[in-house]
Design a protein around this motif. Structure first.
Motif, PDB file in Angstrom:
ATOM      1  N   LEU A 142     -45.052 -23.212  27.739  1.00 57.06           N
ATOM      2  CA  LEU A 142     -45.619 -24.441  27.183  1.00 57.06           C
ATOM      3  C   LEU A 142     -44.668 -25.622  27.385  1.00 57.06           C
ATOM      4  O   LEU A 142     -43.476 -25.519  27.120  1.00 57.06           O
ATOM      5  CB  LEU A 142     -45.838 -24.237  25.676  1.00 57.06           C
ATOM      6  CG  LEU A 142     -46.381 -25.415  24.889  1.00 57.06           C
ATOM      7  CD1 LEU A 142     -47.880 -25.581  25.130  1.00 57.06           C
ATOM      8  CD2 LEU A 142     -46.118 -25.231  23.388  1.00 57.06           C
ATOM      9  N   PHE A 143     -45.244 -26.736  27.824  1.00 64.18           N
ATOM     10  CA  PHE A 143     -44.518 -27.995  27.772  1.00 64.18           C
ATOM     11  C   PHE A 143     -44.607 -28.509  26.344  1.00 64.18           C
ATOM     12  O   PHE A 143     -45.712 -28.742  25.844  1.00 64.18           O
ATOM     13  CB  PHE A 143     -45.196 -29.030  28.671  1.00 64.18           C
ATOM     14  CG  PHE A 143     -44.477 -29.265  29.963  1.00 64.18           C
ATOM     15  CD1 PHE A 143     -43.106 -29.490  29.991  1.00 64.18           C
ATOM     16  CD2 PHE A 143     -45.171 -29.288  31.154  1.00 64.18           C
ATOM     17  CE1 PHE A 143     -42.442 -29.708  31.186  1.00 64.18           C
ATOM     18  CE2 PHE A 143     -44.514 -29.499  32.348  1.00 64.18           C
ATOM     19  CZ  PHE A 143     -43.155 -29.711  32.358  1.00 64.18           C
ATOM     20  N   GLU A 188     -39.640 -24.749  17.046  1.00 59.25           N
ATOM     21  CA  GLU A 188     -38.900 -25.633  16.132  1.00 59.25           C
ATOM     22  C   GLU A 188     -38.375 -26.861  16.833  1.00 59.25           C
ATOM     23  O   GLU A 188     -38.097 -27.884  16.224  1.00 59.25           O
ATOM     24  CB  GLU A 188     -37.724 -24.869  15.518  1.00 59.25           C
ATOM     25  CG  GLU A 188     -38.154 -24.015  14.358  1.00 59.25           C
ATOM     26  CD  GLU A 188     -37.022 -23.159  13.839  1.00 59.25           C
ATOM     27  OE1 GLU A 188     -35.854 -23.459  14.162  1.00 59.25           O
ATOM     28  OE2 GLU A 188     -37.321 -22.182  13.137  1.00 59.25           O
ATOM     29  N   ASP A 189     -38.235 -26.744  18.145  1.00 63.87           N
ATOM     30  CA  ASP A 189     -37.634 -27.856  18.867  1.00 63.87           C
ATOM     31  C   ASP A 189     -38.471 -28.194  20.101  1.00 63.87           C
ATOM     32  O   ASP A 189     -39.324 -27.409  20.522  1.00 63.87           O
ATOM     33  CB  ASP A 189     -36.208 -27.454  19.292  1.00 63.87           C
ATOM     34  CG  ASP A 189     -35.300 -28.665  19.306  1.00 63.87           C
ATOM     35  OD1 ASP A 189     -35.823 -29.804  19.255  1.00 63.87           O
ATOM     36  OD2 ASP A 189     -34.079 -28.473  19.371  1.00 63.87           O
ATOM     37  N   VAL A 190     -38.182 -29.355  20.674  1.00 60.38           N
ATOM     38  CA  VAL A 190     -38.839 -29.756  21.912  1.00 60.38           C
ATOM     39  C   VAL A 190     -37.869 -29.501  23.063  1.00 60.38           C
ATOM     40  O   VAL A 190     -36.687 -29.235  22.848  1.00 60.38           O
ATOM     41  CB  VAL A 190     -39.241 -31.251  21.874  1.00 60.38           C
ATOM     42  CG1 VAL A 190     -40.321 -31.481  20.847  1.00 60.38           C
ATOM     43  CG2 VAL A 190     -38.027 -32.131  21.594  1.00 60.38           C
ATOM     44  N   ALA A 191     -38.387 -29.559  24.304  1.00 60.10           N
ATOM     45  CA  ALA A 191     -37.526 -29.289  25.453  1.00 60.10           C
ATOM     46  C   ALA A 191     -38.032 -30.041  26.672  1.00 60.10           C
ATOM     47  O   ALA A 191     -39.226 -30.346  26.779  1.00 60.10           O
ATOM     48  CB  ALA A 191     -37.498 -27.791  25.747  1.00 60.10           C
ATOM     49  N   ARG A 192     -37.115 -30.332  27.597  1.00 62.48           N
ATOM     50  CA  ARG A 192     -37.495 -31.029  28.829  1.00 62.48           C
ATOM     51  C   ARG A 192     -38.304 -30.100  29.746  1.00 62.48           C
ATOM     52  O   ARG A 192     -39.230 -30.502  30.405  1.00 62.48           O
ATOM     53  CB  ARG A 192     -36.207 -31.487  29.533  1.00 62.48           C
ATOM     54  CG  ARG A 192     -36.421 -32.136  30.863  1.00 62.48           C
ATOM     55  CD  ARG A 192     -35.092 -32.533  31.522  1.00 62.48           C
ATOM     56  NE  ARG A 192     -35.317 -32.817  32.922  1.00 62.48           N
ATOM     57  CZ  ARG A 192     -35.222 -31.907  33.880  1.00 62.48           C
ATOM     58  NH1 ARG A 192     -34.890 -30.670  33.596  1.00 62.48           N
ATOM     59  NH2 ARG A 192     -35.462 -32.244  35.135  1.00 62.48           N
ATOM     60  N   ARG A 193     -37.902 -28.805  29.740  1.00 65.53           N
ATOM     61  CA  ARG A 193     -38.573 -27.840  30.624  1.00 65.53           C
ATOM     62  C   ARG A 193     -39.585 -27.014  29.837  1.00 65.53           C
ATOM     63  O   ARG A 193     -39.600 -27.035  28.609  1.00 65.53           O
ATOM     64  CB  ARG A 193     -37.531 -26.925  31.266  1.00 65.53           C
ATOM     65  CG  ARG A 193     -36.632 -27.674  32.236  1.00 65.53           C
ATOM     66  CD  ARG A 193     -35.565 -26.772  32.811  1.00 65.53           C
ATOM     67  NE  ARG A 193     -34.997 -27.347  34.025  1.00 65.53           N
ATOM     68  CZ  ARG A 193     -33.740 -27.200  34.415  1.00 65.53           C
ATOM     69  NH1 ARG A 193     -32.924 -26.465  33.679  1.00 65.53           N
ATOM     70  NH2 ARG A 193     -33.297 -27.733  35.531  1.00 65.53           N
ATOM     71  N   LYS A 194     -40.385 -26.225  30.576  1.00 69.36           N
ATOM     72  CA  LYS A 194     -41.369 -25.371  29.894  1.00 69.36           C
ATOM     73  C   LYS A 194     -40.659 -24.289  29.085  1.00 69.36           C
ATOM     74  O   LYS A 194     -39.625 -23.756  29.513  1.00 69.36           O
ATOM     75  CB  LYS A 194     -42.279 -24.705  30.922  1.00 69.36           C
ATOM     76  CG  LYS A 194     -43.327 -25.652  31.461  1.00 69.36           C
ATOM     77  CD  LYS A 194     -44.209 -24.936  32.445  1.00 69.36           C
ATOM     78  CE  LYS A 194     -45.124 -25.928  33.120  1.00 69.36           C
ATOM     79  NZ  LYS A 194     -45.691 -25.418  34.367  1.00 69.36           N
ATOM     80  N   ILE A 195     -41.278 -23.935  27.956  1.00 71.63           N
ATOM     81  CA  ILE A 195     -40.680 -22.929  27.063  1.00 71.63           C
ATOM     82  C   ILE A 195     -41.401 -21.592  27.255  1.00 71.63           C
ATOM     83  O   ILE A 195     -42.628 -21.515  27.085  1.00 71.63           O
ATOM     84  CB  ILE A 195     -40.823 -23.365  25.581  1.00 71.63           C
ATOM     85  CG1 ILE A 195     -40.207 -24.759  25.373  1.00 71.63           C
ATOM     86  CG2 ILE A 195     -40.195 -22.330  24.655  1.00 71.63           C
ATOM     87  CD1 ILE A 195     -40.563 -25.386  24.030  1.00 71.63           C
ATOM     88  N   LEU A 196     -40.656 -20.566  27.615  1.00 67.31           N
ATOM     89  CA  LEU A 196     -41.211 -19.206  27.646  1.00 67.31           C
ATOM     90  C   LEU A 196     -40.104 -18.252  27.209  1.00 67.31           C
ATOM     91  O   LEU A 196     -39.229 -17.895  28.005  1.00 67.31           O
ATOM     92  CB  LEU A 196     -41.722 -18.825  29.045  1.00 67.31           C
ATOM     93  CG  LEU A 196     -42.443 -17.469  29.073  1.00 67.31           C
ATOM     94  CD1 LEU A 196     -43.751 -17.509  28.295  1.00 67.31           C
ATOM     95  CD2 LEU A 196     -42.713 -17.006  30.493  1.00 67.31           C
ATOM     96  N   PRO A 197     -40.123 -17.842  25.937  1.00 67.82           N
ATOM     97  CA  PRO A 197     -39.013 -17.021  25.418  1.00 67.82           C
ATOM     98  C   PRO A 197     -38.869 -15.691  26.159  1.00 67.82           C
ATOM     99  O   PRO A 197     -39.837 -15.143  26.692  1.00 67.82           O
ATOM    100  CB  PRO A 197     -39.405 -16.802  23.950  1.00 67.82           C
ATOM    101  CG  PRO A 197     -40.319 -17.931  23.623  1.00 67.82           C
ATOM    102  CD  PRO A 197     -41.077 -18.198  24.897  1.00 67.82           C
TER     103      PRO A 197
END
Ligand code: SF4
Length: 377
Positions: A219-220, A239-248
């Protein structure tokens, strides 16, 4: 080719009425030159990138320029190279298969194809794809078309008002009818705790049987999305935002376990390239950890095409891109550059089929270009 009917007509918009970031219909991204001369979408996915362009309220598609002019500008772009530059159409602020947008999609695709261009062309949709649409795509003679069908399995209508069942049906139809084009199950956005249960993963695995390849991603979630989630009272996915896509990390591990055996890719260019039986045009093979889930036959194809470029060739391309003095060095299977704009970097990457990294945004081991959220050091 499908003709536009009166109900399909899209009203022009004065570009100065749009946010500045939407006014330019052409930009160069990792996926290639992206043409977006129609903007506006009624599908209202909560995480839509339209938030980034200050255009989430733009729900009715509008055209910035006409289709013929759009093709003229695209093929006249200083960084466009016939047969080489990957192309994408309407991937920023609308869906190319919306009823009003589709005639324009097909007109542009037809015109590019009639020019004899063999470039990769990616179309990304989550909407209805009919047998008639497939016949049009099969009638093309030159372009290498890949239809990416976005599917998430998310059932919360506040996040995705459009049912994933539509995407599943579209993919099944497109795969069944495919002759000259290829299909990819574009499984995204995968969000921890929302659509990453065993049931979700098994459903995607089953759907992958009706695609030439599957690409999965996270997810962006940037500030703009978080503001929107808060404004309508949606639980925040991270909990936080990110510049790159998030995939744990744990999501990926569970997915890889269940997907074992199906052609699954971390990168969309890898899925498109595999589907066409070619080496990855983004040169990810230089980063071996990206390839550890790739079919052995495809790894062989990429291995045979992955060549370290000569400096003379790089210098020529840098001059063509307008940055003849940019500093660069070979590092970890990529070329690391300093001071290049994003579009120049990707121009080099596609011309060389070799990874070009920006020294300001280092790639961390095992992250595959994703955000740090959900990964252990
Ligand atoms: S071998 Fe690597 S670079 Fe080539 S398609 Fe597979 S994952 Fe991508």
């Amino acid at each position: 080719m499908t003709n536009a009917s009166a109900k399909d007509e899209i009203v022009p918009v004065d570009p100065t009425d749009l946010a500045e970031s939407l006014r330019n219909p052409i930009d160069y991204r990792k996926s290639g030159l992206s043409l977006n001369h129609i903007v506006g979408c009624p599908l209202d996915c909560a995480y839509c990138v339209r938030h980034l362009f200050d255009a989430f309220d733009l729900r009715t598609p509008r055209s910035i320029i006409d289709d013929h002019e759009a093709v003229r500008r695209l093929t006249g772009h200083p960084l466009f190279r016939p047969d080489i530059t990957p192309l994408q159409l309407f991937n920023r602020a609308t869906d190319p298969f919306l009823p009003a947008v589709k005639p324009h999609t097909f007109r542009v695709v037809h015109e590019l194809d009639a020019r004899g261009l063999r470039n990769h062309l990616l179309l990304i949709t989550r909407y209805h794809v009919s047998e008639q649409d497939c016949r049009f795509l099969n009638s093309l003679k030159n372009l290498r078309v890949t239809l990416f069908v976005t599917y998430s399995g998310i059932t919360d209508e506040r996040i995705e008002p459009v049912s994933s069942r539509i995407a599943a049906r579209s993919l099944q139809t497109a795969f069944r009818e495919a002759d000259r084009y290829r299909t990819v199950l574009y499984w995204r956005p995968i969000v921890r705790g929302l659509n990453d249960t065993e049931g979700h993963i098994h459903a995607a695995r089953e759907l992958a049987e009706t695609a030439h390849a599957t690409a999965f991603t996270g997810l962006f979630f940037r500030d703009e999305m978080r503001t929107y989630y808060r404004s309508i009272g949606l639980p925040e996915p991270y909990e936080d935002v990110a510049r790159r896509k998030i995939l744990p990390e744990d999501c990926e591990e569970r997915i890889l376990k269940i997907f074992d055996g199906a052609p699954l890719f971390r990168k969309s260019s890898c899925a498109a390239s595999f589907a066409h039986g070619e080496a990855d045009y983004n040169g990810h093979f230089g980063i071996p950890e990206i390839c550890d889930i790739c079919p052995a036959t495809q790894r062989e194809v990429c291995r045979n095409h992955h060549l370290k470029p000569e400096r003379a060739r790089i210098d020529t391309l840098l001059a063509e891109a307008g940055s003849p003095d940019a500093a660069y060095r070979f590092r970890n299977g990529a070329i690391e550059v300093d001071g290049l704009e994003e579009e120049e970097r990707y121009f080099l990457q596609h011309a060389l089929a070799y990874q070009i990294h920006d020294v300001r945004h280092p790639h961390k081991p095992r992250r595959h270009g994703r955000a740090d959220i959900g990964w252990t050091e």
